[in-house]
Design an enzyme around this catalytic site. Structure first.
Site, PDB file in Angstrom:
ATOM      1  N   HIS A 150       9.762  -3.752   8.459  1.00 47.68           N
ATOM      2  CA  HIS A 150       8.574  -4.105   7.683  1.00 47.68           C
ATOM      3  C   HIS A 150       8.871  -4.399   6.214  1.00 47.68           C
ATOM      4  CE1 HIS A 150       4.402  -4.280   6.492  1.00 47.68           C
ATOM      5  NE2 HIS A 150       4.600  -3.329   5.590  1.00 47.68           N
ATOM      6  N   SER A 197       3.182  -6.965   2.653  1.00 48.81           N
ATOM      7  CA  SER A 197       2.246  -6.109   3.375  1.00 48.81           C
ATOM      8  C   SER A 197       0.833  -6.214   2.789  1.00 48.81           C
ATOM      9  CB  SER A 197       2.760  -4.668   3.359  1.00 48.81           C
ATOM     10  OG  SER A 197       2.063  -3.874   4.289  1.00 48.81           O
ATOM     11  N   PHE A 247       0.835  -1.195   0.000  1.00 49.26           N
ATOM     12  CA  PHE A 247       0.000   0.000   0.000  1.00 49.26           C
ATOM     13  C   PHE A 247       0.872   1.249   0.000  1.00 49.26           C
ATOM     14  CE2 PHE A 247      -2.648   3.027   2.619  1.00 49.26           C
ATOM     15  CZ  PHE A 247      -3.649   3.220   1.685  1.00 49.26           C
ATOM     16  N   ASP A 251       8.480  -4.891  13.511  1.00 52.27           N
ATOM     17  CA  ASP A 251       7.723  -4.336  12.396  1.00 52.27           C
ATOM     18  C   ASP A 251       6.920  -3.163  12.939  1.00 52.27           C
ATOM     19  OD1 ASP A 251       5.843  -3.737  10.413  1.00 52.27           O
ATOM     20  OD2 ASP A 251       5.652  -5.798   9.750  1.00 52.27           O
TER      21      ASP A 251
END
Length: 269
Positions: A226, A97, A29, A196
């Site tokens: 992350h 993700s 994203f 993360d």
């Protein structure tokens, strides 16, 4: 250090031996193929057919992303799956993700051979998330969620702002994906960073609760944050993904058509 991002899609043909295996790689994203390009190219170098789409609203401006819906992102990934399924015996979904959530959603609605997800998101912990549908009319964007990377001088080149309207769509997509997780039957491998700052353990708990019909393997990453596909543990992810694809391809080689028969997706609206 100035980094010139490459937001363009990536595609490669199958060049290996044995069952024709393809991999769809999904970026995250507000990011773009830049953040997972090395991952995709490593799989292409291993001989697999690869599709790495640029998701609608990404790779341009956060204002463009604000005008998209989650079905647009899903549609781009689904089209990449269908393209590979036409030419390959098996298709594996992979994603970082939000890309991990999209990979899981395709696995719930299509006949995939397996899923590799890196720090997949399924839950937004921000207390404002339930109100994003209303906040988007008065608050256009919030600070970026980019560059959670331990490795120095590394930039995923994601958007400098996060559009609230798109965050609302992300929350809707996450909820819909969690609902569909029991439909996943293919093996799932997750690479999970010990630290993360973007995706919390709430997403892992949702994944473990939802995958009632699929084997789940979780491999810990001790030296990455992350965006692990650009971090210190990236080589481990790349090697492990190639090994995983070979393994599931071999296991399905006696029934090469089993991963090529798409199931009807009934949860797009």
């Amino acid at each position: 250090m100035n980094i010139v991002p490459d937001h363009s899609p990536f595609s490669s043909a199958f060049t290996g031996t044995g069952p024709r295996a393809g991999v769809v790689v999904c970026h995250g994203f507000t990011g773009s193929p830049h953040g997972v390009r090395d991952w995709a190219q490593s799989l292409a170098a291993a001989g697999f057919a690869v599709r790495l789409p640029l998701l609608p609203g990404h790779g341009t401006s956060w204002q463009d992303l604000a005008r998209t819906r989650w079905q647009d992102w899903h549609g781009a990934v689904d089209a990449a799956y269908c393209e590979l399924a036409e030419d390959c015996d098996v298709v594996v979904m992979a994603g970082l993700s939000m890309g991990g959530a999209l990979a899981l959603r395709i696995a719930a609605t299509r006949a995939v051979a397996g899923v590799v997800a890196v720090n997949p998101g399924l839950v937004i912990d921000d207390r404002r998330a339930p109100m994003a549908g209303y906040l988007r009319f008065i608050l256009k964007s919030t600070p970026a969620i980019a560059n959670d990377i331990l490795k120095p001088d590394t930039d995923e080149c994601a958007y400098p702002r996060t559009p609230v309207a798109a965050a609302h769509e992300l929350n809707r997509m996450f909820k819909d994906t969690v609902r569909l997780l029991p439909r996943v039957t293919a093996p799932v491998r997750v690479y999970r960073s010990t630290v993360d700052h973007v995706v919390s353990e709430s997403s892992m708990r949702a994944l473990k609760r939802g995958l009632t019909n699929a084997p789940l393997e979780v491999l810990r990453l001790e030296n990455s944050y992350h965006v692990a596909t650009m971090d210190n543990d990236a080589p481990e992810i790349f090697r492990g993904t190639a090994e995983f694809v070979r393994s599931v391809a071999r296991s399905l080689s006696l029934d090469s058509g089993s991963a090529r028969a798409p199931r009807k997706d009934t949860a797009n609206d």
